[in-house]
Design a protein around this motif. Sequence first.
Motif, PDB file in Angstrom:
ATOM      1  N   ASN A 165      -4.882   6.519  -6.402  1.00  0.00           N
ATOM      2  CA  ASN A 165      -5.584   5.509  -7.213  1.00  0.00           C
ATOM      3  C   ASN A 165      -5.618   5.903  -8.694  1.00  0.00           C
ATOM      4  OD1 ASN A 165      -6.162   3.640  -5.228  1.00  0.00           O
ATOM      5  ND2 ASN A 165      -8.145   4.546  -4.719  1.00  0.00           N
ATOM      6  N   ASN A 185      -0.439   2.672   4.183  1.00  0.00           N
ATOM      7  CA  ASN A 185       0.424   2.476   5.345  1.00  0.00           C
ATOM      8  C   ASN A 185       0.692   3.856   5.929  1.00  0.00           C
ATOM      9  OD1 ASN A 185       0.694  -0.323   5.097  1.00  0.00           O
ATOM     10  ND2 ASN A 185       2.347  -0.109   3.603  1.00  0.00           N
ATOM     11  N   LYS A 237      -6.558   9.434  -1.423  1.00  0.00           N
ATOM     12  CA  LYS A 237      -7.094   8.194  -2.015  1.00  0.00           C
ATOM     13  C   LYS A 237      -7.285   8.342  -3.524  1.00  0.00           C
ATOM     14  CE  LYS A 237     -11.304   5.378  -1.951  1.00  0.00           C
ATOM     15  NZ  LYS A 237     -12.656   5.220  -1.317  1.00  0.00           N
ATOM     16  N   ASN A 241       0.827  -1.192   0.000  1.00  0.00           N
ATOM     17  CA  ASN A 241       0.000   0.000   0.000  1.00  0.00           C
ATOM     18  C   ASN A 241       0.868   1.251   0.000  1.00  0.00           C
ATOM     19  OD1 ASN A 241      -2.431  -1.389   0.094  1.00  0.00           O
ATOM     20  ND2 ASN A 241      -2.487  -1.424   2.328  1.00  0.00           N
ATOM     21  N   TYR A 260      -9.437   4.154   6.212  1.00  0.00           N
ATOM     22  CA  TYR A 260      -8.426   4.171   5.156  1.00  0.00           C
ATOM     23  C   TYR A 260      -7.261   3.226   5.445  1.00  0.00           C
ATOM     24  CZ  TYR A 260     -10.975   8.512   4.259  1.00  0.00           C
ATOM     25  OH  TYR A 260     -11.963   9.436   4.032  1.00  0.00           O
ATOM     26  N   GLN A 261      -7.346   2.505   6.572  1.00  0.00           N
ATOM     27  CA  GLN A 261      -6.217   1.688   7.006  1.00  0.00           C
ATOM     28  C   GLN A 261      -5.873   0.585   6.013  1.00  0.00           C
ATOM     29  OE1 GLN A 261      -4.193   2.202   9.369  1.00  0.00           O
ATOM     30  NE2 GLN A 261      -5.174   3.328  11.037  1.00  0.00           N
ATOM     31  N   ASN A 262      -6.879   0.057   5.308  1.00  0.00           N
ATOM     32  CA  ASN A 262      -6.611  -1.012   4.342  1.00  0.00           C
ATOM     33  C   ASN A 262      -6.031  -0.491   3.029  1.00  0.00           C
ATOM     34  OD1 ASN A 262      -7.570  -2.963   6.116  1.00  0.00           O
ATOM     35  ND2 ASN A 262      -9.690  -2.790   5.370  1.00  0.00           N
ATOM     36  N   MET A 263      -6.077   0.817   2.828  1.00  0.00           N
ATOM     37  CA  MET A 263      -5.595   1.406   1.575  1.00  0.00           C
ATOM     38  C   MET A 263      -4.164   1.911   1.690  1.00  0.00           C
ATOM     39  SD  MET A 263      -8.874   3.870   0.852  1.00  0.00           S
ATOM     40  CE  MET A 263     -10.486   3.402   1.479  1.00  0.00           C
ATOM     41  N   GLN A 277      -9.158   5.187  10.457  1.00  0.00           N
ATOM     42  CA  GLN A 277      -9.588   3.795  10.385  1.00  0.00           C
ATOM     43  C   GLN A 277     -10.178   3.376   9.035  1.00  0.00           C
ATOM     44  OE1 GLN A 277      -8.949   1.428  12.655  1.00  0.00           O
ATOM     45  NE2 GLN A 277      -9.765   0.019  11.124  1.00  0.00           N
TER      46      GLN A 277
END
Length: 321
Positions: A312, A25, A308, A3, A20-23, A18
Amino acid sequence: MMNPVIYVTRKIPEEVLQPYQNMFNFRMWDKEDVPVPRDVLLKEAATADGVLCLLTENIDREFFDYAKNLKIVANMAVGFDNIDVEAAREHGVVVTNTPDVLTETTADLTFALLMATARRIVEAADYIREDKWQYWAPYLLAGSDVHGKTIGIVGMGRIGEAVARRARGFGMSILYHNRSRQEKAEQELGAVYSDFTDLLQKADFVVSLVPLTEQTAKMFDRDAFNNMKSSAIFINVSRGGTVDEEALYDALAANEIQAAGLDVFANEPISSEHQLLELDNVVCLPHIGSASEATRTKMLELCLDNLKAVLNGEEAITPVK
């Protein structure tokens, strides 16, 4: 695939990050009330894909020279005079800001500061705290009316229009000065376009809402204050650099203008020894124009949504152009 790395220059609530945590580091400076040191900022920028910063960070050419992987700087503010936008373009870095989401909150603060200054609210509160209130007197802490007066708004952007809407509710006459005519404000709010000098001469309240540029730097100088009424009140919720603070101090100390309400200063933060704090006819605030919990959260979310989008491969939501 790893990421993208986002460096956040001030400690912010984990619950905002939180979603955005999966998108991303995230790496973050660990203090909420102390700016990131310059050396730490440059070190972190060297390996970051995106940076979420505050006005306290000097995002200059040296910064971009360090930030070899950087794609975007998301500034948590409407203004971006802390960023060398030209250097960003040369390095292919997108710069974003946070307009719109703070408009109404900042307009609330602007009008609150105007009213507090006019009616001497801070001075009156201190009067009780200092145990000075012994008797009632006809003109004890008498201030200025707001209703029915003339407000002169310098900088009729989104916030300026929001302030004008509030002024209209107080039955005020509205003058404005701007780089271009704002026909919508004229038609809907009854605002009257004025040249700068004419506005200064006629307004009971002069409100600065201009961005800081080469053209607006110290536009409120000795000549400007000399042109104001002796009963005028000056309000600045834009940038401190738009004001010659020495000239403002002299005008206030000599009662050439009646009072001032300031949320911004040329060099921030200021200390209790700042010369303007020597004066009873000044209300000073620590740059809290957009400081409601809801608005500050929206500003951070807009920064994160800009990060984001750009990382992207999409267009930024609110790019600085």
